[in-house]
Design an enzyme around this catalytic site. Structure first.
Site: not given
Length: 438
Positions: A138, A325
């Site tokens: 992430d 993201d």
């Protein structure tokens, strides 16, 4: 559990970005296992520094991590839940009606090739010898966390056993994450070796969950490995895994590249390449753009447009800072920008309860692609990737992959990354983007 303010949490636009720390009420908190002996390497009789040294990595300082996609079940993977988690992850306001409805929306796969949510993960080793976990890689987070041996409700997940690691070090700070959709995980911190690909990084701070919500219990992934700069973390003051490997020159180049695609019959859905760029995975040349915001993978988005087959290009008044993201599924814009975007989709509506919804057959109504202008070049996303799961009780209507709720920045999640190859350059504080080859 009680939400506590985080002192010293990093700030974005006046808001703390580190999220919530959870502290268990009462005196029956699980305690971290006691460390019987310090088995970490030493130099001249002194304990090894926090930064550590690398071992077992490829001689040329590059390695590749395959990404697996696995379809999840349960309400947590609905667009509503993904939207709530994204907004709260970035400390943005969530409408109360969304919170009330979030756990009531089932995910069903209809026709039309409609998007349903997949969880993408890579295999990461923790401890010595490494215990292997499926972790979400992430770029929007800074933490490393996974289920601990003491978690009684983490039955579906593999649990880290400190007693089986010779490099485990007790730390014991309370740690936790919490989102408005009801999902949370909480526990304590340790230090241990993290092994990813052929790279071994010792003494990394890791959060071990001793409790987690049902939403996390049914997850395919065991936890998370954050790839952001230090300062974007639920555990304040931690040097992130990314900064550890970059500061210690473990890689050939201080970069990593992300390639995400439609999963194949073996659930292979792409790869993360650390230390290098795979030029066979994209078309043309990379467009390099500097980071707009230090600590975040945030760039400037110059514009957005619809390219409709047989009609032409419709430019929208959408631009500004945008965070790339990999831990977010959707594209999130401000209320005004989301309204402007959906102006290009006939009959799209902004429901008080569901947010933005659109006809499930939108690809037939608006054939073509969505273009994001970055660094003077356009990067496309097919219209079909904007259609999410059907809305319960509204025949022929589906959730939009573009949602509202952001404030001073746009969030570009997997919807964007599945069509575009992205290089994250920590050394020169920039990203490179090019159309992916599939």
């Amino acid at each position: 559990y009680q939400a506590l303010d985080l002192v010293g949490a990093p700030i974005l636009d006046g808001l703390p970005i580190a999220g919530l720390e959870l502290a268990a009420l009462g005196n029956d908190d699980p305690k971290p296992p006691q460390q019987e002996a310090n088995n970490s390497p030493s130099i001249d009789g002194k304990q090894e520094s926090t930064k550590g040294t690398a071992s077992g990595w490829q001689e040329n300082g590059t390695f590749k991590i395959p990404v697996t996609a696995h379809k999840s079940s349960g309400a947590r993977v609905s667009t509503m839940a993904a939207r709530v988690r994204t907004l709260q992850k970035h400390m943005l306001d969530v409408p109360g009606k969304w919170l009330q409805a979030v756990e009531k929306l089932p995910v069903k796969e209809y026709g039309f090739g409609i998007e349903v949510e997949y969880q993408y993960y890579g295999e990461v080793g923790v401890g010595t010898p490494p215990q292997i976990f499926k972790l979400d890689l992430d770029t929007g987070s800074g933490d490393v966390w996974l289920a601990g041996q003491q978690c009684q409700v983490c039955g579906r997940h593999k649990k880290f056993n400190p007693n089986k690691s010779s490099t485990y070090k007790a730390e014991g700070r309370k740690w936790g994450i919490s989102y408005g959709d009801g999902s949370f995980a909480a526990g304590y911190t340790i230090r241990d070796t993290v092994k990813i690909g052929n790279l071994t990084v010792p003494n990394q701070v890791i959060g071990l969950a001793t409790n987690e919500s049902h939403a996390y219990q049914v997850d395919t992934v065991d936890g998370l490995l954050g790839l952001s700069y230090s300062g974007v973390s639920f555990i304040p003051g931690v040097t992130t895994f990314l900064d550890n490997i970059v500061e210690n020159s473990y890689l050939k180049e201080p970069i990593f590249s992300v390639y995400i695609k439609e999963k194949d019959e073996n659930d292979y859905a792409g790869e993360y390449l650390f230390g290098d760029i795979d030029r066979g995975r994209f078309s043309g040349e990379l467009t390099w753009v500097p980071l707009h915001q230090p600590k975040f993978w945030e760039i400037m988005l110059d514009g957005v447009s619809f390219n409709v087959d047989g009609i032409g290009k419709e430019v929208m008044d959408i631009k500004g800072p945008a965070i790339i993201d990999t831990g977010t599924t959707l594209i999130v814009m401000s209320d005004e920008q989301a309204t402007e975007f959906h102006r290009g989709i006939p009959t799209a509506e902004n429901s008080d309860i569901y947010g933005w919804i659109m006809p499930c057959n939108v690809e037939q109504v608006v054939p073509g692609n969505l273009s994001f202008t970055i660094g003077g070049n356009d990067f496309s996303v097919p219209v079909k990737h904007l259609v999410r799961e059907p809305v319960k009780g509204l025949d022929g209507w589906c959730f939009s992959a573009v949602t509202s709720g952001a404030s001073n920045f746009i969030i570009l999640g997997d919807v964007f990354l599945r069509s575009n190859y992205v290089v994250f350059d920590r050394g020169q504080a920039r990203v490179g983007i090019a159309p992916s080859k599939h």
